[in-house]
Design a protein around this motif. Structure first.
Motif, mmCIF file in Angstrom:
data_model
loop_
_atom_site.group_PDB
_atom_site.id
_atom_site.type_symbol
_atom_site.label_atom_id
_atom_site.label_comp_id
_atom_site.label_asym_id
_atom_site.label_seq_id
_atom_site.Cartn_x
_atom_site.Cartn_y
_atom_site.Cartn_z
ATOM 1 N N ILE A 153 47.771 32.194 29.640
ATOM 2 C CA ILE A 153 48.120 32.750 30.916
ATOM 3 C C ILE A 153 48.208 34.144 30.898
ATOM 4 O O ILE A 153 47.475 34.977 31.662
ATOM 5 N N GLY A 157 44.527 34.462 32.028
ATOM 6 C CA GLY A 157 44.938 33.995 33.241
ATOM 7 C C GLY A 157 44.073 32.515 33.077
ATOM 8 O O GLY A 157 43.294 32.457 32.256
ATOM 9 N N ALA A 160 41.200 29.914 39.217
ATOM 10 C CA ALA A 160 41.852 29.128 40.347
ATOM 11 C C ALA A 160 41.070 27.709 40.518
ATOM 12 O O ALA A 160 39.965 27.862 40.395
ATOM 13 N N TYR B 83 53.040 31.070 35.891
ATOM 14 C CA TYR B 83 51.348 30.579 36.421
ATOM 15 C C TYR B 83 51.732 31.161 38.075
ATOM 16 O O TYR B 83 51.038 31.405 38.569
ATOM 17 N N MET B 84 52.873 30.340 38.739
ATOM 18 C CA MET B 84 53.056 30.815 40.301
ATOM 19 C C MET B 84 53.127 32.170 40.533
ATOM 20 O O MET B 84 52.555 32.685 41.322
ATOM 21 N N SER B 85 53.692 33.011 39.645
ATOM 22 C CA SER B 85 53.921 34.498 39.894
ATOM 23 C C SER B 85 52.482 35.309 39.581
ATOM 24 O O SER B 85 52.371 36.081 40.340
ATOM 25 N N LYS B 86 51.899 34.693 38.589
ATOM 26 C CA LYS B 86 50.501 35.313 38.483
ATOM 27 C C LYS B 86 49.549 35.097 39.658
ATOM 28 O O LYS B 86 48.675 35.911 39.983
ATOM 29 N N HIS B 87 49.681 33.915 40.306
ATOM 30 C CA HIS B 87 48.859 33.507 41.327
ATOM 31 C C HIS B 87 49.426 33.909 42.772
ATOM 32 O O HIS B 87 49.215 33.398 44.066
ATOM 33 N N GLU B 88 50.628 34.728 42.693
ATOM 34 C CA GLU B 88 51.518 35.113 43.864
ATOM 35 C C GLU B 88 51.668 34.112 44.714
ATOM 36 O O GLU B 88 51.546 34.025 45.951
ATOM 37 N N ALA B 89 52.232 32.856 44.189
ATOM 38 C CA ALA B 89 52.464 31.647 44.969
ATOM 39 C C ALA B 89 53.981 31.854 45.357
ATOM 40 O O ALA B 89 54.754 32.715 44.761
#
Lengths: 160, 101
Positions: A153, A157, A160, B83-89
């Motif tokens: 990650i 990354g 999505a 993961y959530m912070s990277k996808h701005e969740a």
């Protein structure tokens, strides 16, 4: 008497650290409170006459887990919502503590003992060491896989 | 001289109750993780005091299992968090919706 008072003080420090985790608004500060909780429980293990367990607790929980969580949430933004629902927290904690703790400690066991002091261990873990090692190896695999995923990650990354 | 078992058991009960209550009441994903760590710390103190006052020599496998569980879920939770912070969740678990395709 003084030893019991010191144990009670350490216990209060551990519980206060646990409450501070929920009271503090910044997640990073909550992780520091978690470190204080682990230090208090390590001191409790020393008071139990188990210095090796206390040192292992320090190594694993403070040196390993807390450092990892601290690094993981170091870039955490300040959250705009309350971290915990206090009414639920107080109700569930009181219910668990009063019912489970009081019930277990108050059931008479004869000769002034309670159900916990009557509890005897009839088996041993020696016959189940192999299963425990399998479980631990599986958990180690999960941990290594998680770290590898984290590196992926960070590098490029995840689609999505 | 060792203090009586009751003090250790009350402390472990309090920590475990606080941890389980935190899991039930937490809205932030990291708070849920740390609540589980609180509960596991209470379990460690309870296990050590039972083995110290009642008997038994096989405490190390049990404690290492508890520590391994705590370490593994800390790793998993931080991975999810990153993961959530990277996808701005949103970290508020009360706002989690259906998983998008």
């Amino acid at each position: 008497m003084i030893y019991e008072a010191f144990v009670a003080l350490l216990g209060l420090m551990a519980i206060a650290s646990g409450l501070a985790i929920f009271l503090l608004k910044d997640v990073l500060h909550s992780v520091l409170a978690l470190v204080a909780l682990f230090l208090s429980s390590s001191a409790l293990l020393i008071m139990l006459g188990q210095p090796l367990l206390a040192i292992v607790q320090l190594f694993i929980m403070v040196g390993g887990i807390s450092t990892f969580v601290f690094a993981g949430v170091a870039s955490a933004p300040k959250s705009e919502f309350a971290h915990v629902e206090w009414s639920t927290l107080i109700a569930v904690a009181a219910l668990l503590f009063l019912s489970a703790g009081a019930a277990l400690m108050s059931i008479p066991g004869g000769n002034g003992s309670n159900v916990l002091t009557r509890f005897t261990l009839s088996g041993s873990f020696n016959g189940h060491i192999a299963e425990l090692y399998v479980i631990l190896l599986g958990l180690l695999g999960v941990a290594i896989g998680g770290i590898a995923l984290l590196r992926q990650i960070g590098r490029k990354g995840v689609a999505a | 001289m060792i203090a009586s078992m009751d003090v250790f058991m009350w402390v472990s009960f309090a920590l475990f109750a606080l941890g389980v209550a935190g899991i039930a009441a937490s809205r932030h994903i990291i708070m849920t993780l740390m609540s589980a760590e609180i509960a596991l710390s209470g379990a460690v103190v309870a296990a050590a005091s039972i083995f110290r006052f009642i008997g038994g020599n096989e405490i190390l496998p049990l404690l290492f299992t508890i520590w391994a569980i705590a370490a593994t879920e800390a790793v998993a939770a931080v991975v999810f968090y990153r993961y959530m912070s990277k996808h701005e969740a949103d970290f508020d678990v009360s706002r989690l919706s259906k998983t998008k395709e």
